[in-house]
Design a protein around this motif. Sequence first.
Motif, PDB file in Angstrom:
ATOM      1  N   GLU A   1     -64.443  18.579  17.265  1.00 42.72           N
ATOM      2  CA  GLU A   1     -65.438  19.553  17.081  1.00 42.72           C
ATOM      3  C   GLU A   1     -64.832  21.214  17.333  1.00 42.72           C
ATOM      4  OE1 GLU A   1     -69.864  20.956  18.825  1.00 42.72           O
ATOM      5  OE2 GLU A   1     -69.281  18.914  18.354  1.00 42.72           O
ATOM      6  N   VAL A   2     -65.147  21.798  16.312  1.00 47.42           N
ATOM      7  CA  VAL A   2     -64.485  23.194  16.409  1.00 47.42           C
ATOM      8  C   VAL A   2     -65.792  24.147  15.936  1.00 47.42           C
ATOM      9  CG1 VAL A   2     -62.158  22.483  15.606  1.00 47.42           C
ATOM     10  CG2 VAL A   2     -63.931  23.322  13.972  1.00 47.42           C
ATOM     11  N   ASP A   3     -65.387  25.575  16.304  1.00 42.19           N
ATOM     12  CA  ASP A   3     -66.258  26.607  15.944  1.00 42.19           C
ATOM     13  C   ASP A   3     -66.548  26.995  14.739  1.00 42.19           C
ATOM     14  OD1 ASP A   3     -66.848  26.846  18.925  1.00 42.19           O
ATOM     15  OD2 ASP A   3     -65.258  28.241  19.091  1.00 42.19           O
ATOM     16  N   ASP A   4     -65.406  26.952  13.968  1.00 45.94           N
ATOM     17  CA  ASP A   4     -65.167  27.503  12.615  1.00 45.94           C
ATOM     18  C   ASP A   4     -64.451  26.432  11.610  1.00 45.94           C
ATOM     19  OD1 ASP A   4     -64.974  28.643  10.018  1.00 45.94           O
ATOM     20  OD2 ASP A   4     -64.699  30.558  10.837  1.00 45.94           O
ATOM     21  N   VAL A   5     -64.834  25.334  11.057  1.00 47.06           N
ATOM     22  CA  VAL A   5     -64.517  24.384  10.440  1.00 47.06           C
ATOM     23  C   VAL A   5     -63.972  24.784   8.953  1.00 47.06           C
ATOM     24  CG1 VAL A   5     -66.371  23.665   9.086  1.00 47.06           C
ATOM     25  CG2 VAL A   5     -64.684  21.955   9.589  1.00 47.06           C
TER      26      VAL A   5
END
Length: 139
Positions: free
Chosen positions: A75-79
């Motif tokens: 999971e990332v902040d800005d895919v």
Amino acid sequence: MITSIFPVICADDVAATRDFYAGRLGFKVIFDSGWYVQLEAPSGNRPQLGIVEREHESVPERFRQQPAGVLVSIEVDDVDAVHETISAAGHEIALSLRSEDFGQRHFMTVDPSGTLVDVITPNPPSPEFAAAYAQSAAD
């Protein structure tokens, strides 16, 4: 009592796999012996990922094959930004960038070890999935 859990990826090229996670996804190298690398995500809860040389004596022989049926989700902040970075670097895109009704914007890529990696940013689910999630929480 379990105090920690993290996946360890078997890789033919430990350095290339390390560089994929560190350079493309922001993981920090916290240990590197050449044949084994321990990475840590830069987030507050510190998830970790290990990489071990596939042919190392610590890996039982019958488990040294390419991965299949394994999916590592990150999971990332800005895919969208990560997708741009991964694409620009020429990594395989196994599943195109998309928003899903179940509440994710994501894409899948393949790391240098052959492991399928699902890169995700949560987004609001469709009303149907939101209702199902609410019902599950109430049960």
